[in-house]
Write a protein that holds these residues in place. Sequence first.
Motif, mmCIF file in Angstrom:
data_model
loop_
_atom_site.group_PDB
_atom_site.id
_atom_site.type_symbol
_atom_site.label_atom_id
_atom_site.label_comp_id
_atom_site.label_asym_id
_atom_site.label_seq_id
_atom_site.Cartn_x
_atom_site.Cartn_y
_atom_site.Cartn_z
ATOM 1 N N ASP A 1 0.934 -1.220 -0.001
ATOM 2 C CA ASP A 1 0.133 -0.023 -0.075
ATOM 3 C C ASP A 1 0.943 1.266 0.128
ATOM 4 O O ASP A 1 1.471 1.441 0.894
ATOM 5 N N SER B 1 0.284 4.380 0.105
ATOM 6 C CA SER B 1 0.123 5.375 1.173
ATOM 7 C C SER B 1 0.787 5.285 2.477
ATOM 8 O O SER B 1 1.275 6.210 3.331
ATOM 9 N N LYS B 2 1.270 3.985 2.670
ATOM 10 C CA LYS B 2 2.015 3.582 3.859
ATOM 11 C C LYS B 2 3.353 4.435 3.702
ATOM 12 O O LYS B 2 4.017 4.437 5.051
ATOM 13 N N SER C 1 2.863 7.128 5.529
ATOM 14 C CA SER C 1 2.255 7.461 6.920
ATOM 15 C C SER C 1 3.064 6.655 7.932
ATOM 16 O O SER C 1 3.335 6.615 9.119
ATOM 17 N N ASN C 2 3.745 5.216 7.284
ATOM 18 C CA ASN C 2 4.459 4.525 7.962
ATOM 19 C C ASN C 2 6.026 3.814 7.277
ATOM 20 O O ASN C 2 5.932 2.722 6.871
ATOM 21 N N VAL D 1 7.659 0.672 7.971
ATOM 22 C CA VAL D 1 7.098 -1.054 7.617
ATOM 23 C C VAL D 1 6.984 -0.920 5.978
ATOM 24 O O VAL D 1 7.324 -2.252 5.406
ATOM 25 N N PHE D 2 6.989 0.249 5.403
ATOM 26 C CA PHE D 2 6.673 0.046 3.759
ATOM 27 C C PHE D 2 8.013 -0.321 3.071
ATOM 28 O O PHE D 2 8.160 -1.193 2.682
ATOM 29 N N GLN E 1 8.629 -4.087 3.993
ATOM 30 C CA GLN E 1 7.720 -4.864 2.809
ATOM 31 C C GLN E 1 8.664 -4.813 1.376
ATOM 32 O O GLN E 1 8.417 -5.956 0.761
#
Length: 320
Positions: free
Chosen positions: A12, A14-15, A18-19, A22-23, A26
């Motif tokens: 995603d 958008s992550k 925002s984060n 995590v992105f 991944q």
Amino acid sequence: MSSQSLPLPVLDFSKFKSNPAVFIDQIKEALCSTGFFYLKNHDVPKEAIQQLFQRSKEFFQLELEVKSEMPITPSNEGYTGPGVEILDPKLGLDSKEAFNFKFNPQAGPPKLPAALAKQEDELVEFYKTCHSQCLEILRALAMTLEIPEKEGGANHFTDKHDINQKSGSVLRMLHYFPLTEAVNEDIRAGAHTDYGSLTLLFQNGISGLQILNRAAKGESDEWLDAPCLEDAIIVNIGDLMQFWTNGLFKSTKHRVVFHPEQKQSSRYSIAFFCHPNDSVSLDPISSPLIVNIHEKPQINAAMHLEQRLQATYGNYEKAI
Ligand SMILES: O=C(O)CCC(=O)C(=O)O
Ligand SMILES: [Fe+2]
């Protein structure tokens, strides 16, 4: 389709805002395993994708003389008709046609055939949007690789992919023909890896993309279906990213097949192949994650692309 039954992770975008931690984890996981992922909530507007698919259909419906007004050039711009490309030499010609569009703001207006002249602004806009989406992903990759600040840090790759520099980047509209007796049994595009840094792939409802299963241990190749996922694009890395990361990130073979129920249908796809500036070297980059560098390629991005295109257009004289 549930994401459980997909062979690739769904990221995603958008992550990333925002984060980011995590992105980028991944993305690392995806690139170290298959080199492919789906990307949702990306920056390419849905309407622009639908409109370009519509333009592509209209263009490929035209007479061959009209479509081939601008045949493919050695710089990889223009139309390639049926019986020109060979992606997998073991299989022979691919059953498809394509139009390649290149844009460099420094080089003046792009070259277009009369049939696409009215679409110049749309094509330029789409190209620019894809390019800046790739820059964002390249920024995430540089963060993942913890590239030192003195090597550009998070901007390491973006500096090497300047839209104002000469490069192999290209926006490609593809049309795969319905199956007739004259074409290969069920392969629409032969197995290949992509030639550049990063590819964005837009599909339009008809799947067919398959990715080599790197985990399979058997003698013969095993292929995983990567079906269309609504509102997601497929992102994969190409050979250059594999060189730069000394094999840490995988440039994986893929191909396009006919599924039996779709044999009578045309398939349309759009790919944006993102390449670095021509002069960029292919040497492995500086990163604490990249170790045991044995061999350094002695060529730059432009030389590599030329070698790959020569192999693909084995039948090149038929294209012009
Ligand atoms: O059309 C597709 O879905 C994939 C095309 C592709 O892999 C390519 O042109 O490099
Ligand atoms: Fe490809």
